[in-house]
Every structure is written in C-alpha cells, then in structure tokens.
Design a protein around this motif. Structure first.
Motif, short mmCIF file in Angstrom:
data_model
loop_
_atom_site.label_atom_id
_atom_site.label_comp_id
_atom_site.label_asym_id
_atom_site.label_seq_id
_atom_site.Cartn_x
_atom_site.Cartn_y
_atom_site.Cartn_z
N GLN A 121 -17.53 1.94 -2.48
CA GLN A 121 -16.09 2.02 -2.70
C GLN A 121 -15.55 0.60 -2.90
O GLN A 121 -16.13 -0.36 -2.39
N PRO A 122 -14.48 0.46 -3.67
CA PRO A 122 -13.90 -0.87 -3.85
C PRO A 122 -13.20 -1.33 -2.58
O PRO A 122 -12.82 -0.51 -1.73
N ILE A 123 -13.01 -2.63 -2.47
CA ILE A 123 -12.35 -3.16 -1.28
C ILE A 123 -10.84 -3.09 -1.39
O ILE A 123 -10.13 -3.00 -0.38
N ILE A 124 -10.31 -3.12 -2.63
CA ILE A 124 -8.85 -3.10 -2.79
C ILE A 124 -8.27 -1.79 -2.26
O ILE A 124 -8.89 -0.74 -2.33
N PHE A 125 -7.06 -1.91 -1.69
CA PHE A 125 -6.33 -0.78 -1.12
C PHE A 125 -7.08 -0.13 0.04
O PHE A 125 -7.06 1.09 0.23
N THR A 126 -7.78 -0.98 0.83
CA THR A 126 -8.46 -0.51 2.04
C THR A 126 -8.01 -1.36 3.23
O THR A 126 -7.36 -2.39 3.07
N TRP A 127 -8.38 -0.89 4.42
CA TRP A 127 -8.08 -1.63 5.65
C TRP A 127 -8.68 -3.03 5.60
O TRP A 127 -8.04 -4.00 6.01
N GLY A 184 2.33 -11.25 10.50
CA GLY A 184 3.51 -11.17 9.65
C GLY A 184 3.23 -11.19 8.17
O GLY A 184 4.16 -11.24 7.35
N GLU A 185 1.96 -11.15 7.78
CA GLU A 185 1.62 -11.21 6.34
C GLU A 185 2.20 -10.02 5.58
O GLU A 185 2.08 -8.88 6.01
N PHE A 186 2.79 -10.31 4.43
CA PHE A 186 3.45 -9.27 3.64
C PHE A 186 3.01 -9.25 2.18
O PHE A 186 2.40 -8.29 1.70
N GLY A 187 3.29 -10.33 1.46
CA GLY A 187 3.11 -10.34 0.01
C GLY A 187 1.69 -10.09 -0.46
O GLY A 187 1.44 -9.19 -1.28
N ALA A 188 0.74 -10.86 0.06
CA ALA A 188 -0.65 -10.70 -0.36
C ALA A 188 -1.20 -9.34 0.06
O ALA A 188 -1.95 -8.70 -0.68
N THR A 189 -0.80 -8.89 1.25
CA THR A 189 -1.25 -7.58 1.73
C THR A 189 -0.73 -6.46 0.85
O THR A 189 -1.47 -5.53 0.48
N LEU A 190 0.55 -6.54 0.48
CA LEU A 190 1.14 -5.49 -0.35
C LEU A 190 0.45 -5.39 -1.71
O LEU A 190 0.20 -4.30 -2.22
N MET A 191 0.12 -6.55 -2.30
CA MET A 191 -0.50 -6.56 -3.62
C MET A 191 -1.97 -6.14 -3.57
O MET A 191 -2.45 -5.43 -4.45
N PHE A 192 -2.67 -6.59 -2.55
CA PHE A 192 -4.12 -6.41 -2.49
C PHE A 192 -4.54 -5.16 -1.74
O PHE A 192 -5.49 -4.47 -2.11
N ALA A 193 -3.81 -4.85 -0.65
CA ALA A 193 -4.18 -3.69 0.18
C ALA A 193 -3.26 -2.50 -0.03
O ALA A 193 -3.59 -1.38 0.37
N GLY A 194 -2.11 -2.74 -0.64
CA GLY A 194 -1.18 -1.65 -0.88
C GLY A 194 -0.34 -1.32 0.35
O GLY A 194 -0.29 -2.08 1.31
N ASN A 195 0.30 -0.18 0.30
CA ASN A 195 1.20 0.25 1.37
C ASN A 195 0.95 1.73 1.67
O ASN A 195 1.81 2.57 1.47
#
Length: 220
Positions: free
Chosen positions: A84-90, A160-171
C-alpha cells in the motif's frame, strides 16, 4: 460527541509520541555527530537539516508528496514492500511530523553536546570508555537539559503540525485527522463550540509542556 472530540486528540498524541521518539533518536545521533565536527560542506548539511523550520508547511507537504508519492521510486518501493502507498496513512502523518519537528531536536541536542567539556570526554576515554559508553554515560547526561528542552519542543511542534500533514496524510476521521486539521474542519463547518474545545485542549497540552521546559531551565 465525546468520542468525536477525543478521536483527533488521541490521534495527535499518538503521532506526536511516535514521531517524537524517532526525532529524539535522530536528533541525538546527528546532534552528537555534528556538534564538534569540522569538515567541508558542514554548513550545507546543517542548512538542509534546519530547512523545514523555515519552509512553509505546504512546501514541506508538497515535497513529501513528490518524494514519497506513488510515481516516485521511493513511493513505489514502499508500496511494493507494504502492499500500500504511504500517502494518506497514519505513517504519512508521522513522517510529516518527524520532518517538521526534527530541526528543533537537532539544534537543541547539538547545542547541548557543544557545551560538554571535551576534557571530561577525554578523561572517560582514558579510563577505557568506548564510543557507545562515552555517548550514553557521559555526553548525554551532561547535555540532558538541552535534550529535554529539544524533546519537548519537537513534541509540541509535532502535536501542532497542520499544513504538511493535511497535504501528505489527508484529513481522514479516525485515521489521519489530527486535532489541528479537525479544528480547521470544525471552523469551516461553523461548529465553533467543538473548535473551541479542541483549541483549548491544544493550548492546555502545549502550556503544560512549556512550563516543564521553564522549570527545567530554572534549575540550571
């Protein structure tokens, strides 16, 4: 309501703890390696280490997508290994947190190791300490206050990370939705009461951790 409130908080804490542990190890290793080293290109390497501290989080997220995306060699290798890809995962959220938190741990650890008296380390070598013993039982204890400060600061940064998490891991609720992204969604949907509860929880956690740092400094 209660479960909906606590899920992002627990997820944020889990990600911050795991990424904080990884950052602690990397920060100690690279901080010790670079503290008193002199070589050509050291300034460039340190600049790369500290770059995530000044880059916009969206830039960090974009670079993570490029490096670890499904079309990149690294991303394809990860997908082949784990099916599985790593993007949009924990783990994507953990990786994003590690990248943005590492500079704080590295800089603090490096500063602490730079302040360790070389004479004390030399004496330990004369007494027969090997490199690992010297690191664990001499260098780390003497730089411990800086290491603790760096560890707490990097933990709060990961929390408190927001921007990179939203783009790389999603919501994704229950999977990658951390407290910062949950606050964003709550505000966007007009649920100010829930947003305030999450905001206050983040303030309380961050305040407590910063108090610990201040108390440790006052004991120096």
């Amino acid at each position: 309501m209660t479960e909906h409130f606590w899920d992002p908080v627990k997820l944020s804490l889990e990600i911050a703890i795991v990424s904080g542990f990884i950052v602690l190890i990397l920060g100690l290793l690279f901080g010790k390696l670079m503290a008193k080293a002199t070589f050509t290109g050291k300034a460039i390497i340190e600049t790369v280490f500290l770059l995530p501290l000044v880059l916009p989080p969206t830039v960090v997220g974009f670079l993570l997508l490029v490096i670890f995306g499904r079309r990149s060699p690294i991303g394809q290798m990860i997908e082949w290994l784990f099916h599985q890809p790593i993007i949009f995962t924990w783990w994507a959220a953990v990786l994003a947190a590690v990248i943005v938190a590492f500079p704080l741990m590295y800089q603090s650890a490096k500063t602490g190791f730079e302040e360790v008296d070389s004479a004390v380390e030399d004496a330990a070598r004369v007494d027969g300490a090997n490199a690992l013993q010297l690191f664990l039982f001499v260098s780390v204890p003497l730089a411990l206050k800086s290491i603790i400060s760096g560890g707490i600061l990097s933990f709060t940064r990961a929390l408190g990370e927001f921007g990179a998490t939203l783009m790389f891991a999603g919501n994704i609720p229950g999977k990658t939705q951390t407290t910062p992204t949950a606050i964003y969604v709550a505000i966007d949907s007009g649920n100010m009461k829930l947003a305030w509860l999450w905001v206050l929880s983040m303030i309380a956690i961050s305040f407590l951790l910063l108090v610990i740092i201040q108390l440790s400094k006052s004991k120096r």
